[in-house]
Design a protein around this motif. Sequence first.
Motif, PDB file in Angstrom:
ATOM      1  N   ASP A  63      30.270 -16.277 -40.811  1.00 14.66           N
ATOM      2  CA  ASP A  63      30.534 -14.650 -40.611  1.00 14.66           C
ATOM      3  C   ASP A  63      29.442 -13.848 -41.555  1.00 14.66           C
ATOM      4  OD1 ASP A  63      32.766 -15.193 -39.483  1.00 14.66           O
ATOM      5  OD2 ASP A  63      34.063 -15.180 -41.072  1.00 14.66           O
ATOM      6  N   GLY A  64      28.779 -14.673 -42.338  1.00 19.36           N
ATOM      7  CA  GLY A  64      27.745 -13.866 -43.354  1.00 19.36           C
ATOM      8  C   GLY A  64      26.572 -13.690 -42.660  1.00 19.36           C
ATOM      9  N   PRO A  65      25.185 -12.821 -43.233  1.00 23.05           N
ATOM     10  CA  PRO A  65      24.376 -12.790 -42.470  1.00 23.05           C
ATOM     11  C   PRO A  65      23.504 -13.993 -42.226  1.00 23.05           C
ATOM     12  CG  PRO A  65      24.185 -12.092 -44.808  1.00 23.05           C
ATOM     13  CD  PRO A  65      25.507 -12.509 -44.383  1.00 23.05           C
ATOM     14  N   GLY A  66      22.809 -13.986 -41.065  1.00 22.38           N
ATOM     15  CA  GLY A  66      21.961 -15.222 -40.943  1.00 22.38           C
ATOM     16  C   GLY A  66      20.637 -15.403 -41.704  1.00 22.38           C
ATOM     17  N   ILE A  67      20.489 -16.382 -42.545  1.00 21.00           N
ATOM     18  CA  ILE A  67      19.492 -16.469 -43.652  1.00 21.00           C
ATOM     19  C   ILE A  67      18.203 -16.823 -43.035  1.00 21.00           C
ATOM     20  CG2 ILE A  67      21.021 -16.650 -45.553  1.00 21.00           C
ATOM     21  CD1 ILE A  67      20.366 -19.635 -45.451  1.00 21.00           C
ATOM     22  N   PHE A  68      18.094 -17.436 -41.932  1.00 21.65           N
ATOM     23  CA  PHE A  68      17.089 -17.893 -40.994  1.00 21.65           C
ATOM     24  C   PHE A  68      16.492 -16.978 -40.087  1.00 21.65           C
ATOM     25  CE2 PHE A  68      19.789 -21.732 -41.897  1.00 21.65           C
ATOM     26  CZ  PHE A  68      18.782 -22.209 -42.888  1.00 21.65           C
ATOM     27  N   THR A  69      17.203 -15.809 -39.905  1.00 22.17           N
ATOM     28  CA  THR A  69      16.539 -14.668 -38.885  1.00 22.17           C
ATOM     29  C   THR A  69      15.901 -13.525 -39.882  1.00 22.17           C
ATOM     30  OG1 THR A  69      18.755 -13.640 -38.696  1.00 22.17           O
ATOM     31  CG2 THR A  69      18.110 -15.336 -36.991  1.00 22.17           C
ATOM     32  N   PRO A  70      14.863 -13.109 -39.454  1.00 24.16           N
ATOM     33  CA  PRO A  70      14.167 -12.067 -40.071  1.00 24.16           C
ATOM     34  C   PRO A  70      15.035 -10.609 -39.633  1.00 24.16           C
ATOM     35  CG  PRO A  70      12.857 -12.381 -38.444  1.00 24.16           C
ATOM     36  CD  PRO A  70      13.932 -13.467 -38.498  1.00 24.16           C
ATOM     37  N   PRO A  71      14.952  -9.508 -40.292  1.00 21.08           N
ATOM     38  CA  PRO A  71      15.663  -8.170 -40.259  1.00 21.08           C
ATOM     39  C   PRO A  71      15.081  -7.627 -38.760  1.00 21.08           C
ATOM     40  CG  PRO A  71      14.487  -8.128 -42.102  1.00 21.08           C
ATOM     41  CD  PRO A  71      14.544  -9.554 -41.889  1.00 21.08           C
ATOM     42  N   VAL A  72      15.673  -7.093 -38.221  1.00 21.52           N
ATOM     43  CA  VAL A  72      15.085  -6.374 -36.991  1.00 21.52           C
ATOM     44  C   VAL A  72      14.705  -4.852 -37.480  1.00 21.52           C
ATOM     45  CG1 VAL A  72      15.475  -5.679 -34.542  1.00 21.52           C
ATOM     46  CG2 VAL A  72      16.603  -7.717 -35.391  1.00 21.52           C
ATOM     47  N   THR A  73      13.548  -4.758 -37.128  1.00 20.83           N
ATOM     48  CA  THR A  73      12.830  -3.288 -37.136  1.00 20.83           C
ATOM     49  C   THR A  73      12.145  -3.007 -35.960  1.00 20.83           C
ATOM     50  OG1 THR A  73      10.827  -3.921 -38.055  1.00 20.83           O
ATOM     51  CG2 THR A  73      12.453  -3.675 -39.611  1.00 20.83           C
ATOM     52  N   ALA A  74      12.907  -1.685 -35.278  1.00 17.01           N
ATOM     53  CA  ALA A  74      12.304  -1.301 -34.068  1.00 17.01           C
ATOM     54  C   ALA A  74      10.932  -0.584 -34.325  1.00 17.01           C
ATOM     55  CB  ALA A  74      13.294   0.027 -33.650  1.00 17.01           C
ATOM     56  N   PRO A  75      10.057  -0.634 -33.373  1.00 16.70           N
ATOM     57  CA  PRO A  75       8.662   0.142 -33.476  1.00 16.70           C
ATOM     58  C   PRO A  75       8.862   1.449 -33.792  1.00 16.70           C
ATOM     59  CG  PRO A  75       9.027  -0.547 -31.318  1.00 16.70           C
ATOM     60  CD  PRO A  75      10.181  -1.415 -32.134  1.00 16.70           C
ATOM     61  N   GLN A  76       7.898   2.207 -34.398  1.00 17.76           N
ATOM     62  CA  GLN A  76       8.257   3.778 -34.383  1.00 17.76           C
ATOM     63  C   GLN A  76       7.320   4.541 -33.325  1.00 17.76           C
ATOM     64  OE1 GLN A  76      10.001   5.159 -36.848  1.00 17.76           O
ATOM     65  NE2 GLN A  76      10.563   3.066 -37.452  1.00 17.76           N
TER      66      GLN A  76
END
Length: 88
Positions: A63-76
């Motif tokens: 249920d916790g955050p995935g430690i193997f995936t980078p955070p998603v940032t949308a292009p500006q």
Amino acid sequence: MASVRLRRIASVIGGGAVIAMIGFTAGCSTDSETPEESSTTTTTTTTTTPPPLSPTEKAPTPDGPGIFTPPVTAPQPTVNPGRDDYGQ
């Protein structure tokens, strides 16, 4: 006219080749008897136990955050006030 004759000759040669392959296959095969099985059989069974398993690292919590995936940032979005939507 010559084209029809060439097709007939090619089909006769191809058919002859198929018949020859079937003949070679049938002629080279053997109908040998299977070897006789002996009436006495000996069976040796060896059992081994696998080595004990060593503990591994704990898996991340489901249920916790995935430690193997980078955070998603949308292009500006880029906006140029002097240009329209088509870049002109």
